[in-house]
Design a protein around this motif. Structure first.
Motif, mmCIF file in Angstrom:
data_model
loop_
_atom_site.group_PDB
_atom_site.id
_atom_site.type_symbol
_atom_site.label_atom_id
_atom_site.label_comp_id
_atom_site.label_asym_id
_atom_site.label_seq_id
_atom_site.Cartn_x
_atom_site.Cartn_y
_atom_site.Cartn_z
ATOM 1 N N LEU A 364 42.633 -76.595 -44.646
ATOM 2 C CA LEU A 364 41.723 -75.499 -44.329
ATOM 3 C C LEU A 364 40.893 -75.760 -43.075
ATOM 4 N N LYS A 365 41.137 -76.849 -42.374
ATOM 5 C CA LYS A 365 40.201 -77.295 -41.352
ATOM 6 C C LYS A 365 40.489 -76.808 -39.933
ATOM 7 N N ALA A 366 41.315 -75.782 -39.764
ATOM 8 C CA ALA A 366 41.460 -75.189 -38.434
ATOM 9 C C ALA A 366 40.138 -74.529 -38.060
ATOM 10 N N PRO A 367 39.574 -74.854 -36.892
ATOM 11 C CA PRO A 367 38.237 -74.358 -36.577
ATOM 12 C C PRO A 367 38.183 -72.903 -36.156
ATOM 13 N N ASP A 368 39.322 -72.314 -35.787
ATOM 14 C CA ASP A 368 39.311 -70.987 -35.185
ATOM 15 C C ASP A 368 40.262 -70.010 -35.851
ATOM 16 N N MET A 369 40.652 -70.284 -37.099
ATOM 17 C CA MET A 369 41.624 -69.443 -37.797
ATOM 18 C C MET A 369 41.208 -69.302 -39.263
ATOM 19 N N PRO A 370 40.885 -68.101 -39.728
ATOM 20 C CA PRO A 370 40.544 -67.921 -41.145
ATOM 21 C C PRO A 370 41.653 -68.474 -42.032
ATOM 22 N N SER A 371 41.263 -69.292 -43.019
ATOM 23 C CA SER A 371 42.248 -70.007 -43.833
ATOM 24 C C SER A 371 41.794 -70.042 -45.285
ATOM 25 N N ILE A 372 42.732 -69.845 -46.199
ATOM 26 C CA ILE A 372 42.459 -70.014 -47.623
ATOM 27 C C ILE A 372 43.581 -70.822 -48.257
ATOM 28 N N LEU A 373 43.265 -71.446 -49.371
ATOM 29 C CA LEU A 373 44.277 -72.082 -50.210
ATOM 30 C C LEU A 373 44.270 -71.344 -51.540
ATOM 31 N N PHE A 374 45.393 -70.736 -51.886
ATOM 32 C CA PHE A 374 45.514 -69.899 -53.083
ATOM 33 C C PHE A 374 46.195 -70.700 -54.177
ATOM 34 N N GLU A 375 45.399 -71.099 -55.181
ATOM 35 C CA GLU A 375 45.948 -71.744 -56.391
ATOM 36 C C GLU A 375 46.397 -70.622 -57.311
ATOM 37 N N THR A 376 47.693 -70.365 -57.365
ATOM 38 C CA THR A 376 48.213 -69.172 -58.033
ATOM 39 C C THR A 376 48.205 -69.259 -59.557
ATOM 40 N N GLY A 377 47.951 -70.418 -60.106
ATOM 41 C CA GLY A 377 47.937 -70.615 -61.554
ATOM 42 C C GLY A 377 48.245 -72.062 -61.878
ATOM 43 N N TYR A 378 48.305 -72.374 -63.171
ATOM 44 C CA TYR A 378 48.506 -73.755 -63.618
ATOM 45 C C TYR A 378 49.955 -73.980 -64.032
ATOM 46 N N ILE A 379 50.621 -74.839 -63.286
ATOM 47 C CA ILE A 379 51.996 -75.168 -63.643
ATOM 48 C C ILE A 379 52.037 -76.016 -64.913
ATOM 49 N N SER A 380 50.906 -76.622 -65.267
ATOM 50 C CA SER A 380 50.808 -77.412 -66.494
ATOM 51 C C SER A 380 50.596 -76.537 -67.725
#
Length: 416
Positions: A364-380
C-alpha cells in the motif's frame, strides 16, 4: 492473507525455503503450534510491552472510551490469569475477543493514543508505542483508530496442511519487469488489480480442502478485470495473469510504471482457529505513511518518488513537504475508496462490521497512487472459502468493485 510471508527481505539475497507454509515451515523456524499465554506486561510512558511464552499469529488494537482503555485482540493466545500491571495502566484483563481472539484490555490512568506497534522475537513480544493526548484527542482517535500487526514469523496452524513438500529459491527483485497488458479505452482511467501471492508462495491454505489463496485471488482478479471491462468506464491491467511470484514492491511498482489511477490488491484472510468470517478493506496507516515519507525523502534518486515530479534538485525540506502532501492526498483518496467499497458491496459480499482497517502493509506504500488491500473473506472458514471459490462469489466481488470504481471516478471527474 499471510503477509508475514511477504515481509522477508528478498530484495538482495535469495533464501531457500520449504513449502508448505504451515506446520512444516513453522517447525523449521522454531514456531510451535500450540496457543500462547501472556507471561509479562510492562507499561511505561512510551510503550506497552506484552510478552508471550510462544509465538502468536497476529494482533490488532483499538481505543475504547468512557472509561479510557486500550483493547488488544491477539490471535493464537489462550486467556489466562492476567499479570499485574502498574504505571499508566492501572489494570489489565483477559477475556474472549472477536473472531476467536483473546482480548487484553488496559485500563488507562490518563489518556494515551497508540501510534504504532510491532512484533519482536518472532511473534513472542508485542510492543505498542504510546503518545499522550487530551480527552478530546482520545475520543477522536477511538472513533477512527484501528491498527493491525503481523509478526515476522510464518505463524501457526493447528492442523497439518494438505500440501506436498517442495523446495524453491526466492529470487531477487527484478530490475526490469515486463509490464502487463492494459485493456480498455485509452481515454479512460487505469485500474491495476493485483492477485496476491503466486508461484511458490501459495499464501493461506485451507486445512480442510487444500484450497490455496494464490489460486483464489487470481480467479477473483480475473473476474474483476472482466467486470470492469464490460462496464467500459475504465482501463484494466493485472499485475499477474498466471501463477508467478512477484515481490511486493514489484506489485505496486508495476502499477506506478503504468501510471495507474487506482491500485487494488486482492487477498484472502486466514486464522488458525475460530469461525472468523467476512471481508475487510485495508489502507495505509498514518504512522506507516509518515515513516515511508521520511524514507522516500532521504532517497538519493528522487526522480521517481512522485509521478511526474523530479525532486532531484529540490532542497530536502521542500522534497519532504511535497512527498508528505502527496501521500496525505493519496491516503485520503484510498480511505474514501475503502468506504465506497464497503457501502457498494455490503449487499453483495459479507463484510465485517468494522470492515475498514489500517495497517503498515508494503503493497500500500505507493506515495502517489490510491491503494487498497481487499481481504475478500476467510479461506480458513469453510463457508467463506466456498463463496470465494464459486462463480457466484467471484461475480459478486467483481460487481462490488465495479460499483465502487464507477462512483470513485465519477466523483473525481465532478471535482475537476
Amino acid at each position: 492473507m499471510d503477509l508475514r510471508w511477504t515481509r522477508i527481505g528478498v530484495a538482495r539475497h535469495a533464501l531457500r525455503v520449504v513449502v508448505p507454509i504451515g506446520l512444516m515451515l513453522a517447525a523449521s523456524l522454531g514456531v510451535p503450534a500450540g496457543a500462547a499465554t501472556v507471561t509479562g506486561v510492562t507499561v511505561d510512558a512510551r510503550a506497552i510491552t506484552i510478552r508471550f511464552d510462544d509465538a502468536v499469529s497476529a494482533a490488532s488494537c483499538a481505543l475504547l472510551p468512557r472509561p479510557d482503555r486500550i483493547a488488544v485482540d491477539v490471535s493464537g493466545l489462550d486467556a489466562g490469569a492476567a499479570p499485574a500491571v502498574a504505571g499508566l495502566a492501572s489494570e489489565m484483563s483477559e477475556t474472549a475477543g472477536p473472531d476467536g481472539t483473546t482480548r487484553l484490555v488496559f485500563q488507562l490512568a490518563r489518556p494515551q493514543e497508540v501510534t504504532d506497534g510491532q512484533f519482536e522475537r518472532g511473534g513472542r513480544t508485542l510492543v505498542l508505542s504510546l503518545r499522550p493526548v487530551d480527552q478530546a484527542g482520545f475520543a477522536a482517535a477511538a472513533a477512527t483508530s484501528h491498527l493491525d500487526f503481523f509478526p515476522f514469523s510464518f505463524g501457526n496452524h493447528p492442523h497439518p496442511l494438505p500440501r506436498a513438500r517442495a523446495v524453491a529459491t526466492i529470487p531477487a527483485v527484478a530490475t526490469s519487469i515486463k509490464l502487463p497488458r492494459v485493456q480498455g479505452d485509452e481515454s479512460r482511467p487505469l485500474v491495476v488489480i493485483d492477485a496476491g501471492h503466486g508461484g511458490f508462495d501459495p499464501g493461506a491454505i485451507s486445512a480442510e480442502t487444500g484450497l490455496r489463496e494464490k489460486d483464489v485471488t487470481l480467479k477473483i482478479a480475473q473476474a474483476i478485470r472482466d467486470e470492469l471491462l464490460r462496464s467500459g468506464r475504465v482501463r484494466v491491467a493485472l499485475t499477474r495473469d498466471d501463477d508467478r511470484y512477484l515481490v511486493l514492491r514489484e506489485r505496486f511498482g508495476i502499477a506506478r510504471r503504468l501510471h495507474a489511477d487506482l491500485f487494488i490488491s486482492i487477498h484472502c484472510d486466514s486464522v488458525g482457529a475460530g469461525e472468523a468470517s467476512g471481508a475487510s478493506v485495508y489502507t495505509l496507516s498514518e504512522i506507516a505513511s509518515d515513516k515511508e515519507a521520511a524514507r522516500l525523502a532521504l532517497r538519493e534518486n528522487k526522480a521517481d518518488v512522485i509521478s511526474g515530479v523530479n525532486l532531484d534538485d529540490a532542497p530536502a525540506d521542500v522534497s519532504s513537504i511535497l512527498i508528505d502532501l502527496t501521500q496525505r492526498e493519496t491516503m485520503n483518496s484510498s480511505a474514501e475508496f475503502a468506504k465506497l467499497l464497503g457501502r457498494e458491496g455490503h449487499d453483495l459480499v459479507p463484510m465485517k462490521p468494522n470492515f475498514h482497517r489500517m495497517a503498515s502493509l508494503m503493497v500500500l506504500k505507493a506515495p502517489d497512487m490510491p491503494s487498497i488491500l481487499f481481504e475478500t473473506g476467510y479461506i480458513s472458514n469453510p463457508r467463506d472459502a466456498a463463496f470465494l471459490d464459486s462463480d457466484e462469489g467471484r461475480e459478486r466481488i467483481a460487481q462490488s468493485i465495479r460499483r465502487a470504481v464507477e462512483v470513485h471516478f465519477a466523483r473525481r471527474i465532478a471535482m475537476k
